[in-house]
Scaffold this active site. Structure first.
Site, PDB file in Angstrom:
ATOM      1  N   TYR A 150     -70.316   7.934   9.488  1.00  0.00           N
ATOM      2  CA  TYR A 150     -71.743   8.164   9.711  1.00  0.00           C
ATOM      3  C   TYR A 150     -72.613   7.004   9.240  1.00  0.00           C
ATOM      4  O   TYR A 150     -73.827   7.049   9.398  1.00  0.00           O
ATOM      5  CB  TYR A 150     -72.191   9.454   9.020  1.00  0.00           C
ATOM      6  CG  TYR A 150     -71.701  10.713   9.694  1.00  0.00           C
ATOM      7  CD1 TYR A 150     -70.412  10.800  10.204  1.00  0.00           C
ATOM      8  CD2 TYR A 150     -72.516  11.828   9.809  1.00  0.00           C
ATOM      9  CE1 TYR A 150     -69.956  11.956  10.794  1.00  0.00           C
ATOM     10  CE2 TYR A 150     -72.060  12.996  10.407  1.00  0.00           C
ATOM     11  CZ  TYR A 150     -70.781  13.046  10.896  1.00  0.00           C
ATOM     12  OH  TYR A 150     -70.329  14.203  11.479  1.00  0.00           O
ATOM     13  N   LYS A 197     -58.253  13.973   4.211  1.00  0.00           N
ATOM     14  CA  LYS A 197     -57.071  13.812   5.060  1.00  0.00           C
ATOM     15  C   LYS A 197     -56.290  12.623   4.514  1.00  0.00           C
ATOM     16  O   LYS A 197     -56.008  11.657   5.240  1.00  0.00           O
ATOM     17  CB  LYS A 197     -57.525  13.591   6.513  1.00  0.00           C
ATOM     18  CG  LYS A 197     -56.400  13.600   7.539  1.00  0.00           C
ATOM     19  CD  LYS A 197     -55.892  14.966   7.904  1.00  0.00           C
ATOM     20  CE  LYS A 197     -54.623  14.882   8.731  1.00  0.00           C
ATOM     21  NZ  LYS A 197     -54.081  16.227   9.078  1.00  0.00           N
ATOM     22  N   ASP A 230     -57.744  19.825   7.652  1.00  0.00           N
ATOM     23  CA  ASP A 230     -57.480  20.708   8.791  1.00  0.00           C
ATOM     24  C   ASP A 230     -57.100  22.114   8.299  1.00  0.00           C
ATOM     25  O   ASP A 230     -57.608  23.120   8.803  1.00  0.00           O
ATOM     26  CB  ASP A 230     -56.428  20.124   9.739  1.00  0.00           C
ATOM     27  CG  ASP A 230     -55.204  19.589   9.028  1.00  0.00           C
ATOM     28  OD1 ASP A 230     -55.294  19.311   7.829  1.00  0.00           O
ATOM     29  OD2 ASP A 230     -54.151  19.438   9.673  1.00  0.00           O
ATOM     30  N   ASP A 254     -69.701  17.836   7.350  1.00  0.00           N
ATOM     31  CA  ASP A 254     -70.556  18.233   8.463  1.00  0.00           C
ATOM     32  C   ASP A 254     -69.918  19.416   9.201  1.00  0.00           C
ATOM     33  O   ASP A 254     -70.561  20.448   9.457  1.00  0.00           O
ATOM     34  CB  ASP A 254     -70.706  17.028   9.404  1.00  0.00           C
ATOM     35  CG  ASP A 254     -71.744  17.237  10.484  1.00  0.00           C
ATOM     36  OD1 ASP A 254     -72.506  18.221  10.400  1.00  0.00           O
ATOM     37  OD2 ASP A 254     -71.786  16.423  11.422  1.00  0.00           O
ATOM     38  N   ASP A 258     -70.926  23.784   8.739  1.00  0.00           N
ATOM     39  CA  ASP A 258     -71.280  24.633   9.880  1.00  0.00           C
ATOM     40  C   ASP A 258     -70.334  25.826   9.999  1.00  0.00           C
ATOM     41  O   ASP A 258     -70.762  26.944  10.314  1.00  0.00           O
ATOM     42  CB  ASP A 258     -71.285  23.823  11.182  1.00  0.00           C
ATOM     43  CG  ASP A 258     -72.660  23.253  11.491  1.00  0.00           C
ATOM     44  OD1 ASP A 258     -73.436  23.065  10.538  1.00  0.00           O
ATOM     45  OD2 ASP A 258     -72.965  23.006  12.665  1.00  0.00           O
TER      46      ASP A 258
END
Lengths: 510, 510
Positions: A150, A197, A230, A254, A258
């Protein structure tokens, strides 16, 4: 001016945490109502704030549609920047970013401008008042807000290949992880989960995980765990009650925040904070809902709970707690706006203004809920009191140049890796030897496989020739040799060892 | 040998799709049982396969623990590579990757070696036989398998800053998106959803989204939509029935497929395919479960459904359909392994072998379910018949060098951006001018803000001086000037225009 030492305004009445009168210093906050339903919910929230914390004053500033229309592509003007700089705190209503035309998101601009490095999103299930599959869920996502992909550094390098840089920095990791632990400590949270990750991205995500372990050592009373993102995201989707505080890099955060907001079932009520060292911004998660604007039906809860986070950030815990309890009591009493109104379970369907009045009427009444959203009295997050995290220089590593990755745009000879590799072998010396060529991370020379898809973008790894210690000039000379031979080098990445450890990944097949 | 034109083995009996005898050509597939529960579930699956498709032959190869112990760090030896190359298809049991010691994941190695660019994961709810909050869910995630940050190109560049390259390529996008649409068409799916974060990553994710739109135009009968990944993942968590086929880049797909499998409730039964142009690998999603290995209690369904995908991939739709129906019928008859057995609802609790026998007994019986997992007869995915996607060269763009981003490791003068910027101004000419300096993507010179955290990693953008067309030698000269002045350039990214459009993002605040 430092927002954490606000100007005292002792001309205003004060109230105390135990019902007795206590002198709460006056403080002014910047308020940007935004557009769509923004003005009406902001109005409702300010009424509740004024009733619970009379020493609070507001300086209203312009953000959103009105600012865009005035030609401010970032959605705000200098007066907002000035007000945030002076007061250190912004309560912001929702804003619609116009499509196209080079308009920028207000949030991204403010985040970057003021270094709001932490995005804090409590995701709470308000069963039975708001439908949720996970009663009791109470998770706080602490998302790094500035780094990762980002940072917005992208380059098109060839006809076929586009690149975005994912940057992860030690000071960036330190301050977000420390903020998560300080938040946990201040709010009586028992566990912090880190998600990365790092089984794939061993250097970048590996750094985040390593810093997490380092910082965690300073908070022995808090349980810690690490999950691969994940699996962590999947668990958040089906079993969110297993989480408490989660800290994670920008992109994962992010997505995760959500998911958490959706499964809590209360995205329309969800607050958020964007925290920096010198300033902070508080806003609802929901949008500006222009379709219902001006009709006095919007639910002001998201912004109200954001305002409660703001009060806690300012150390004004008593009014914060009173508003939170009154709001909860309003919900429990079945006084619901249209978005959460359920025939038979709700008692009254009210508009924005009436909802705010109902909350004000209940200020001081205890909630009947066994637990409030935040069980223990929230405290001020300590990391906020410090200045910017000092650059971590516990031990400056010894850096040694050992080679260079040169990326070529090459689309000749049927893209034969063997042709390319053999030519590069001839150009590597005397300072370097060609270690390998890879395409999209897969080694194609020497010893590639015909199945590998070869784009027009080749990473050519040159390592120091035996007994040679390369210098920058050797790289420049190599680039000149490549240029003379007609090769189009589009980027370079120097290869270093830090304290003897390679600061670069191996190619698959290397 | 091309796996799609397998050697005929017409010495074996054949059966036909309509119950009549049909000549199905014989074919051999490579089978790697793996470790843990791998051998016993593989054995069960091969029995079902042999009963349903007698023309199928198997070549067993070694993968996993046994191979690791034999010193193969990738978990397999040349015999597996050879078998996959010859047969084009591998049915693979679960494998335990040993921790540490430089062992590599079998899957990552095979994927990279054979260019298995598509990871296909059907996520189906088997209500009421397997508990799920989403009866009727039937989603297929098509995940790009080679690019993105998973190409594994990482560099530590300074004491503080680590970088991973996110690579997105046009041919990579084309083949994964085309595969998703071909899959949808072959399997009678009505919608393909693309998920990216192209509101932030306009070049890389923007390319994926653009290619999605381009490819979609060739499939007018299929509905399309695009969602931002954070919202898409959240919707997948709470409302997965709104999705059909989803196509998405590697990292998002990794997260999304785990979410989808979890919310379907049937991760223990979930199959997967890894598809390349010359070969393909099929395996269950679950792990090797060493704790229950050798006890005849593991559920072979995940591997069995993977084998069904394999048959479909080979165009052997009739036996594939018969196995799928028999398996479904076994579930409906209440014959359940321990993992899905529920007292009162299940009829018999059976072991691995007995479950396989029950499926074999039901070959040819119709399922009573209104719909099977795949409603329409699955067809062979057309994109498989083509060779590697030709490099897309519809119109080679005109590329013009317009500048260079030089990244410095600089930790002097209290990291003052103004000091740095002014010095660089003096070194830019005559070919370039300094356009800006940014730190972690935020402009810090000219006109930075004191709030911005400055790491030791500075991106310095040099654009061509007025009236000057820069050449590679100008970049080399600039690097020499920087080196002479004592600046430590650790990487470069050339700045190009492609057909007049800038091939690079602007810095925040630029």
């Amino acid at each position: 001016m430092d927002s954490l030492q606000p100007a005292l305004r002792d001309d205003l009445p004060q109230s105390g945490p135990d019902g007795a009168t206590m002198v709460l210093p006056g403080v002014t906050v910047a308020v940007a109502p935004g557009d769509g339903i923004g003005p009406e919910i902001t109005d409702a929230v300010l009424q509740v704030l004024s009733a619970a914390d009379p020493a609070l004053a507001f300086e209203t500033v312009c953000v959103g549609l009105q600012a865009y229309q005035a030609g401010e592509s970032s959605g705000f003007g200098p007066s907002l920047l000035d007000a945030v700089a002076r007061h250190g705190v912004l309560l912001k209503g929702p804003v619609t970013t116009p499509q196209g035309g080079g308009y920028k998101s207000v949030n991204v601009s403010l985040r970057k401008t003021f270094g709001l490095f932490a995005n804090v999103r409590p995701c709470v299930a308000y069963h039975p008042h708001v439908a949720t599959a996970h009663p009791g869920m109470d998770v706080v996502i602490v998302r790094e807000n500035e780094e990762d992909t980002y940072a917005g550094i992208e380059h098109r390098q060839t006809a076929e290949v586009y690149q975005c840089l994912k940057l992860i920095t030690r000071p960036g990791c330190e301050r977000i992880v420390r903020h998560a632990f300080e938040y946990a400590r201040a709010n009586g949270r028992r566990k912090v989960t880190c998600m990365t990750k790092d089984n794939i991205m061993k250097l970048t995500d590996g750094l985040f995980h390593r810093v997490f372990r380092e910082v965690a050592a300073g908070y022995p009373e808090i349980e810690t765990e690490h999950m691969i993102i994940d699996i962590g995201a999947a668990r958040m989707a089906v079993a969110p009650r297993q989480f408490d505080v989660v800290v994670t890099p920008n992109l994962y955060g992010d997505i995760l925040s959500d998911i958490a907001a959706e499964v809590a079932g209360s995205i329309g009520l969800a607050p958020s904070a964007n925290i920096g060292h010198a300033s902070a911004m508080f806003e609802a998660v929901h949008g500006s809902a222009p379709d219902i604007a001006g009709r006095d039906i919007a639910n002001p809860s998201g912004l109200l709970l954001s305002a409660v986070m703001m009060l806690e950030h300012l150390g004004r815990n008593e009014p914060a707690q009173r508003i939170r309890a009154a709001w909860r009591r309003t919900l429990e009493d079945g006084i619901h706006t249209a978005d959460i109104h359920v025939e038979g379970r709700s008692r009254a369907r009210v508009g924005t203004r009436a909802f705010a009045r109902a909350v004000i009427e209940r200020l001081g009444e205890p909630s009947t809920a066994a637990t409030l959203a935040i069980a223990s009295p929230p405290g001020k997050v300590e990391s906020m009191r410090h200045g910017p995290t000092p650059a971590s220089a516990p031990s400056q590593p010894v850096k040694a140049l050992v080679g260079v990755d040169v990326f070529l745009h090459w689309d000749a000879c049927e893209r034969s890796p063997d042709v390319l590799g053999r030519r590069l072998e001839g150009l590597a010396g005397p300072s370097f030897r060609l270690a390998l060529v890879s395409n999209r991370g897969v080694k194609v020379y020497p010893g590639g496989r015909p199945e590998t898809l070869c784009t027009d973008h080749w990473r050519c790894r040159f390592l120091a020739a035996p007994e040679h210690t390369p210098a920058k000039r050797d790289i420049v000379d190599l680039l000149l040799r490549l240029d003379d031979a007609g090769f189009d080098a589009v980027k370079t990445e120097n290869l270093y060892r830090f304290d003897g450890e390679p600061g670069y990944s191996q190619a698959q097949g290397e």
